[in-house]
Scaffold this motif. Sequence first.
Motif, PDB file in Angstrom:
ATOM      1  N   HIS A  86       0.865  -1.192   0.000  1.00  0.00           N
ATOM      2  CA  HIS A  86       0.000   0.000   0.000  1.00  0.00           C
ATOM      3  C   HIS A  86       0.897   1.237   0.000  1.00  0.00           C
ATOM      4  CE1 HIS A  86      -3.144   2.819   0.879  1.00  0.00           C
ATOM      5  NE2 HIS A  86      -4.057   1.886   1.125  1.00  0.00           N
ATOM      6  N   HIS A 127      -4.357   5.452  -3.114  1.00  0.00           N
ATOM      7  CA  HIS A 127      -5.554   6.290  -3.013  1.00  0.00           C
ATOM      8  C   HIS A 127      -5.473   7.327  -4.118  1.00  0.00           C
ATOM      9  CE1 HIS A 127      -6.114   5.415   1.586  1.00  0.00           C
ATOM     10  NE2 HIS A 127      -6.094   4.337   0.847  1.00  0.00           N
ATOM     11  N   GLU A 163      -7.664   2.608  -5.377  1.00  0.00           N
ATOM     12  CA  GLU A 163      -8.630   2.184  -4.365  1.00  0.00           C
ATOM     13  C   GLU A 163      -9.926   2.984  -4.469  1.00  0.00           C
ATOM     14  OE1 GLU A 163      -7.016   1.672  -0.471  1.00  0.00           O
ATOM     15  OE2 GLU A 163      -8.957   1.151   0.407  1.00  0.00           O
ATOM     16  N   HIS A 200     -15.306   1.338   2.225  1.00  0.00           N
ATOM     17  CA  HIS A 200     -15.355   2.561   1.417  1.00  0.00           C
ATOM     18  C   HIS A 200     -16.551   2.569   0.460  1.00  0.00           C
ATOM     19  CE1 HIS A 200     -10.700   3.141   1.860  1.00  0.00           C
ATOM     20  NE2 HIS A 200     -11.339   3.107   3.015  1.00  0.00           N
ATOM     21  N   HIS A 231     -10.338  -5.151  -0.234  1.00  0.00           N
ATOM     22  CA  HIS A 231     -10.138  -4.830   1.179  1.00  0.00           C
ATOM     23  C   HIS A 231     -11.419  -5.192   1.912  1.00  0.00           C
ATOM     24  CE1 HIS A 231      -6.721  -1.661   0.624  1.00  0.00           C
ATOM     25  NE2 HIS A 231      -6.304  -2.911   0.488  1.00  0.00           N
ATOM     26  N   GLU A 276      -8.309  -4.836   6.865  1.00  0.00           N
ATOM     27  CA  GLU A 276      -7.680  -3.621   7.426  1.00  0.00           C
ATOM     28  C   GLU A 276      -8.502  -3.156   8.611  1.00  0.00           C
ATOM     29  OE1 GLU A 276      -8.388  -1.393   3.682  1.00  0.00           O
ATOM     30  OE2 GLU A 276      -6.261  -0.922   3.849  1.00  0.00           O
TER      31      GLU A 276
END
Length: 306
Positions: A86, A127, A163, A200, A231, A276
């Motif tokens: 990441h 991101h 992401e 998200h 994720h 996560e």
Amino acid sequence: MLTYYEEDLQNMEDYKLFIGSHVDMKSPDSYLGSVRDALSYGANTFMFYTGAPQNTFRKPVETLKIPEGRALLKENGIDESKIIVHAPYLINAANIAREDIYELSVNTIVSELRRTAAFGVKVMVLHPGSHVGLGVETGIAALCKALDTCFECDGTDVKIALETMAGKGHEIGRTFNEIKMIIDGCKHKERLGVCLDTCHISDAGYDINDFDHILDEFDKIIGLDRLLVIHVNDSKNPIGAHKDRHENIGYGYLGFEALYKVVHHPKLNGIPKILETPYYNEKAPYKQEIEMLRSGNYVEDWRDKL
Ligand code: FE
Ligand code: FE
Ligand code: ZN
């Protein structure tokens, strides 16, 4: 025992579940320690930052016990192609208003791609960034220019998985359409994929209880072949909250059943699933979460037994 997808799974004896979590990398054992942690959780994949997520200070890769970590992976039959890096948080290549931030972001992405390659890892999650009020299109144009610059000089074949974001502030990448716009705007599309984060997308307004529909939409807009990582996080907030606060599996608004279905979805065969979720009482929850998501056996109040 759960019965979801039992029929599907019967027809899918080749279903290969790759599940793991975020792991730390700290001195003195560095990568070797990360691999040990992942194995102690019963994981067969994992995700890590090549340094602190909040800054760009990085130790030289030569000091990180990479050969030792890779040897341990091999010993345990772990497929390296499923391991994920990441990128640090503060990268914002979508901020064209600040040339210094844009440039720092490009330099950091290039350096992180090279570091990722040094671990033998093939996928780095990024991101997409924030348009800082200049509008989604302006932000995306800046990001695409930055990504192409990186891909033209980094000298690796590491893919970037963009992401899906919760939609906090001026984040870009909140919808599949925005992700698609980023891919369309880049010349080097072969280096781009997507990381789907369950917390998200729920925050962004997608209903996780209708995951088949979500995947259909993803396939129609982006194409499932671009999906490189999932994720797996529960969420502290209800759908559409735009907050981005992860919760332990079964303790949030998404719930165990919905997340179990994601992890075992027939269309996600072979795609690494990464937790996560937060530590609880300073203890890593991943061994328990992985076990429950593998087996389908949810243990009530499991966090209290950590
Ligand atoms: Fe992330
Ligand atoms: Fe995530
Ligand atoms: Zn998040």
